[in-house]
Write an enzyme that holds these catalytic residues in place. Structure first.
Site, short mmCIF file in Angstrom:
data_model
loop_
_atom_site.label_atom_id
_atom_site.label_comp_id
_atom_site.label_asym_id
_atom_site.label_seq_id
_atom_site.Cartn_x
_atom_site.Cartn_y
_atom_site.Cartn_z
N LEU A 11 1.01 -1.39 0.29
CA LEU A 11 0.04 -0.18 0.33
C LEU A 11 1.10 0.88 0.48
O LEU A 11 1.47 1.38 0.75
CB LEU A 11 -0.98 0.09 1.08
CG LEU A 11 -1.35 -1.40 1.73
CD1 LEU A 11 -2.72 -1.31 2.67
CD2 LEU A 11 -2.61 -1.74 0.29
N ALA A 12 0.41 2.59 -0.86
CA ALA A 12 1.59 2.57 -1.28
C ALA A 12 0.72 4.18 -1.88
O ALA A 12 1.10 5.04 -2.68
CB ALA A 12 3.48 3.10 -2.16
N ARG A 18 2.77 15.22 6.12
CA ARG A 18 3.42 15.55 6.83
C ARG A 18 5.24 15.27 6.75
O ARG A 18 5.58 16.01 7.62
CB ARG A 18 3.24 14.70 8.14
CG ARG A 18 2.09 14.54 9.14
CD ARG A 18 1.57 13.57 9.88
NE ARG A 18 2.39 13.23 11.19
CZ ARG A 18 3.02 12.07 11.69
NH1 ARG A 18 1.79 10.93 11.56
NH2 ARG A 18 4.42 11.87 12.65
N ARG A 321 34.37 8.59 -5.81
CA ARG A 321 33.64 8.65 -6.72
C ARG A 321 33.40 7.17 -7.82
O ARG A 321 34.13 6.31 -8.41
CB ARG A 321 33.25 9.73 -7.65
CG ARG A 321 32.93 11.15 -6.86
CD ARG A 321 33.72 12.37 -7.78
NE ARG A 321 32.38 12.78 -8.67
CZ ARG A 321 32.94 13.85 -9.56
NH1 ARG A 321 33.47 14.33 -9.86
NH2 ARG A 321 31.53 13.36 -10.74
#
Length: 452
Positions: A11-12, A18, A321
């Site tokens: 579930l997303a 908030r 890097r």
């Protein structure tokens, strides 16, 4: 364990207001990887037949993130509760007939082992209708409560905090929201869920009591509260990140690495650290870092997308890097940056150097202040420094250029053409001295200043 096939519904669909972010809540990273992808990866280890992500607000972002991982999506247009959200996955599951795990995209740290415990309990001798994942937080707060029959893991009642009485609120076993249900039961039960509650929503946990009304018991298994910590704010994101890092540091040390100040070391989700590695304080690993046995990472270094071989030394204050490769016993010292470059066995770049798009041979020595000029504003070019070559301080190697084996580049040189092996190259202006000139200059300027 059962041989039943598994599907997962994640579930997303929530807005995540908030978080106060333009980035969808479930895409905020933990250890350099979006929360949702942590969960998808753990599900993958169970070899699910199907995984469905239920999307809603910000669906485009979530769908783009999920698509490369072979999962389906289902759209919850209206936010009518968790039960309603799960129903939206029905079409995507199609004719799937197996066990369904229900997970939450903002609860990212649930392990594959816990998922297996859920489905395993579903196939226990008493064949529960639903298996719920419970936990006991330090502060139960507004979590839904799970009331069990005395002396068992069978659920007597599940109740949302808003609808609970004082005695039920005194219970410390809480509902994480995660559960396992057989697909043939799940949607039949969801079709019967109503919204006669304080929030007017369709609650997923109601399927437990609906099954009980049919004479079918459900069960709860417990896990540690840290595993089901949810993220609804930046503060909670930091707390979950902290918990993940603490666990990862402990694992690194258990596997044989030395962390001088563990609380200051930050790992990425895929950092590989070998035995007898020493990591000094304030080291940060980005994604794709591999540190072999016996390497040393000194303080205040940043390593991302790089491979460090055994016996190599990095830092302090170094940056590796993506594409950086340090072979055995090589050294990258303070204020050295390496990008898409390989240092051969025993090669050294000890201070104040940039090596980009380069190949540095074994035992070569790169002097302080050296840079590879690898970019002309449009394209990148490669620099090759041969084995045993010596590059003097403050040299600029203008790529594409090759410095032969054993060659010496004099300090302060700007090298624009290839240098043959064992040659000395000087590429700088001729020094000229004019005796007494400085004293005469000062006298003239002092007179001007006085107005003379």
């Amino acid at each position: 364990m059962s041989n039943s096939t598994i599907a997962a519904i994640i579930l997303a669909a929530g807005k995540g207001t908030r978080m106060k972010s333009d980035l969808h809540k479930v895409l905020h990273p933990i250890a350099g990887r979006p929360m949702l992808l942590h969960l998808i990866d753990n599900v993958k280890t169970l070899n699910p037949e199907k995984t469905v992500v239920v999307v809603g607000a910000g669906r485009d972002q979530v769908e783009r993130a999920a698509a490369p991982h072979g999962v389906a999506t289902a759209h919850q247009v209206e936010q009518l509760g968790t039960g309603h959200a799960v129903q939206q996955a029905k079409d995507a599951l199609g004719d799937f007939d197996g066990d369904v795990l229900i997970l939450y995209g903002d609860v990212p740290l649930v392990s594959a082992e816990t998922m297996q415990r859920l489905t395993g309990r579903l196939h226990g001798a008493d064949s529960p209708a639903v298996v719920v994942l419970g936990f006991r937080p330090a502060d139960p707060g507004a979590y839904g409560r799970v009331i069990v029959e005395p002396g068992s893991d069978r659920i007597a009642k599940m109740v949302e905090f808003k609808d609970a009485n004082a005695a039920e609120r005194a219970e410390t076993l809480c509902n994480s929201g995660l559960m396992a249900v057989r697909s043939r039961d799940l949607f039949a039960l969801l079709d019967r869920v109503g919204n006669d509650n304080a929030a007017g929503e369709y609650y997923l946990p109601d399927i437990v009591m609906l099954a009980a009304a049919d004479g079918r018991a459900s069960a709860v298994i417990e896990t540690d509260a840290s595993e089901v910590a949810g993220v609804n704010s930046r503060a909670e994101l930091a707390m979950v990140e902290g918990a993940w890092q603490q666990s990862r540091r402990a694992r690194a040390m258990a596997d044989g690495a030395t962390l001088i100040a563990p609380e200051t070391v930050w790992f990425a989700y895929d950092t590989e650290v070998g035995r007898d590695v020493v990591i000094e304080p304030h080291v940060v690993f980005g994604p794709g870092a591999k540190i072999a046995d016996g390497a040393v990472i000194h303080a205040f270094s940043h390593v991302e997308g790089a491979s460090v071989s055994g016996g190599a030394n990095v830092g302090p204050f170094a940056r590796l890097r993506p594409g950086a490769v340090l072979e055995a016993d090589s050294k990258v010292g303070n204020f050295v940056e390496v990008k898409n470059a390989r240092l051969g066995k025993g090669a050294k770049a000890s201070h104040l150097t940039y090596l980009g798009d380069a190949e540095v041979g074994a035992e070569a020595n790169i002097g302080a202040g050296t840079i590879t000029c690898n970019y002309d504003g449009f394209l990148k070019y490669r620099t090759v420094v041969g084995a045993g070559a010596f590059i003097g301080s403050n040299s600029a190697l203008v790529a594409p250029v090759t410095i032969g084996d054993g060659a010496i580049v004099a300090a302060g040189s700007v090298v624009t053409r290839d240098v043959e092996a064992d040659a000395l190259v000087l590429a700088r202006g001729t020094q000229e001295a004019k005796p007494g000139w400085a004293a005469k200059f000062r006298a003239i300027m002092a007179a001007k200043k006085r107005g003379g």
